[in-house]
Design a protein around this motif. Sequence first.
Motif, mmCIF file in Angstrom:
data_model
loop_
_atom_site.group_PDB
_atom_site.id
_atom_site.type_symbol
_atom_site.label_atom_id
_atom_site.label_comp_id
_atom_site.label_asym_id
_atom_site.label_seq_id
_atom_site.Cartn_x
_atom_site.Cartn_y
_atom_site.Cartn_z
ATOM 1 N N GLU A 158 111.811 30.671 19.787
ATOM 2 C CA GLU A 158 110.626 31.037 19.018
ATOM 3 C C GLU A 158 109.333 30.645 19.725
ATOM 4 N N SER A 159 109.356 29.521 20.430
ATOM 5 C CA SER A 159 108.141 29.025 21.081
ATOM 6 C C SER A 159 107.920 29.622 22.470
ATOM 7 N N CYS A 160 108.815 30.494 22.935
ATOM 8 C CA CYS A 160 108.714 31.060 24.280
ATOM 9 C C CYS A 160 107.784 32.267 24.282
ATOM 10 N N SER A 161 107.003 32.370 25.345
ATOM 11 C CA SER A 161 106.143 33.525 25.530
ATOM 12 C C SER A 161 106.922 34.626 26.241
ATOM 13 N N VAL A 162 106.265 35.768 26.447
ATOM 14 C CA VAL A 162 106.916 36.880 27.116
ATOM 15 C C VAL A 162 107.259 36.518 28.559
ATOM 16 N N ASP A 163 106.337 35.842 29.240
ATOM 17 C CA ASP A 163 106.594 35.439 30.624
ATOM 18 C C ASP A 163 107.767 34.472 30.708
ATOM 19 N N GLU A 164 107.828 33.526 29.780
ATOM 20 C CA GLU A 164 108.944 32.573 29.772
ATOM 21 C C GLU A 164 110.263 33.281 29.504
ATOM 22 N N LEU A 165 110.253 34.256 28.601
ATOM 23 C CA LEU A 165 111.482 35.005 28.314
ATOM 24 C C LEU A 165 111.914 35.836 29.519
ATOM 25 N N GLN A 166 110.970 36.435 30.224
ATOM 26 C CA GLN A 166 111.315 37.189 31.428
ATOM 27 C C GLN A 166 111.895 36.271 32.506
ATOM 28 N N GLU A 167 111.293 35.111 32.658
ATOM 29 C CA GLU A 167 111.825 34.152 33.632
ATOM 30 C C GLU A 167 113.227 33.702 33.236
ATOM 31 N N LEU A 168 113.434 33.472 31.939
ATOM 32 C CA LEU A 168 114.754 33.079 31.450
ATOM 33 C C LEU A 168 115.772 34.188 31.685
ATOM 34 N N GLU A 169 115.367 35.428 31.463
ATOM 35 C CA GLU A 169 116.262 36.555 31.691
ATOM 36 C C GLU A 169 116.635 36.674 33.163
ATOM 37 N N SER A 170 115.661 36.445 34.042
ATOM 38 C CA SER A 170 115.930 36.498 35.480
ATOM 39 C C SER A 170 116.930 35.411 35.893
ATOM 40 N N LYS A 171 116.756 34.224 35.348
ATOM 41 C CA LYS A 171 117.693 33.137 35.668
ATOM 42 C C LYS A 171 119.106 33.470 35.206
ATOM 43 N N LEU A 172 119.208 34.068 34.008
ATOM 44 C CA LEU A 172 120.534 34.426 33.490
ATOM 45 C C LEU A 172 121.196 35.491 34.365
ATOM 46 N N GLU A 173 120.414 36.469 34.813
ATOM 47 C CA GLU A 173 120.980 37.502 35.676
ATOM 48 C C GLU A 173 121.453 36.914 37.002
ATOM 49 N N GLN A 174 120.683 35.996 37.558
ATOM 50 C CA GLN A 174 121.113 35.343 38.794
ATOM 51 C C GLN A 174 122.390 34.540 38.578
ATOM 52 N N SER A 175 122.468 33.856 37.445
ATOM 53 C CA SER A 175 123.668 33.065 37.158
ATOM 54 C C SER A 175 124.887 33.964 36.998
ATOM 55 N N ILE A 176 124.707 35.091 36.285
ATOM 56 C CA ILE A 176 125.825 36.017 36.093
ATOM 57 C C ILE A 176 126.272 36.594 37.431
ATOM 58 N N SER A 177 125.312 36.913 38.296
ATOM 59 C CA SER A 177 125.650 37.450 39.615
ATOM 60 C C SER A 177 126.468 36.442 40.420
#
Length: 221
Positions: A116-135
């Motif tokens: 809830e406290s995350c901004s759009v930039d933080e969510l995009q960064e989090l999504e990028s980290k998850l994609e790297q981890s999945i890869s």
Amino acid sequence: MVRGRTEMRRIENPTSRQVTFSKRRNGLLKKAFELSVLCDAEVGLIVFSPRGKLYEFSSSSMPKTIERYRMNSKDISNNKSTEQDIQQWKQDTDLISKRIDVLQDSKLKLMGENLESCSVDELQELESKLEQSISKVRERKNHLLEEQIVQLKERERMLLEENALLQKQGKHTSFLLKEPQICLNTSKEVVVPKCDEYRDVETELYMGWPAGRKTQQLLKG
């Protein structure tokens, strides 16, 4: 006449410097003696002249005073060191505690919680980290699967070689166990294997005493 205030700096004139040293040295030794007598204090004084000459005063024994000084200075140093260590440990503990809080918060966000406290930039960064981890996870999984396939193929090859060897050994054993056999047919008659040629067998039949047979054989010879 009022005495002027002496400026605290090195006396350039060697003669004046030596005279001042002698006067102040004697005064210092006198003060040390008075302090030890009036206050019952253990006093040790060591002075080296500019030429390296030693002057000392001790109210008891200079080696004992020096040893006592060493013990006390060591205790003071240890106490200071302990206090410094405690302060450093506290700072390290606070820093580690803050890092643990940050890591726990990051872990919850990676699991999809407390977003809830995350901004759009933080969510995009989090999504990028998850994609790297999945890869990275997929890459590691594919690597392990390739290793398992290679191991299974090698195992298959070894089993095929063992199977071929066993079959070869089985044929050789069955060939060694084959022997001519006499079989019985349904009419319980003995069946003898057929032969292509029959050979005549000559036999001699003689009736009579053994001695006569030997004589007859001799005559024939």
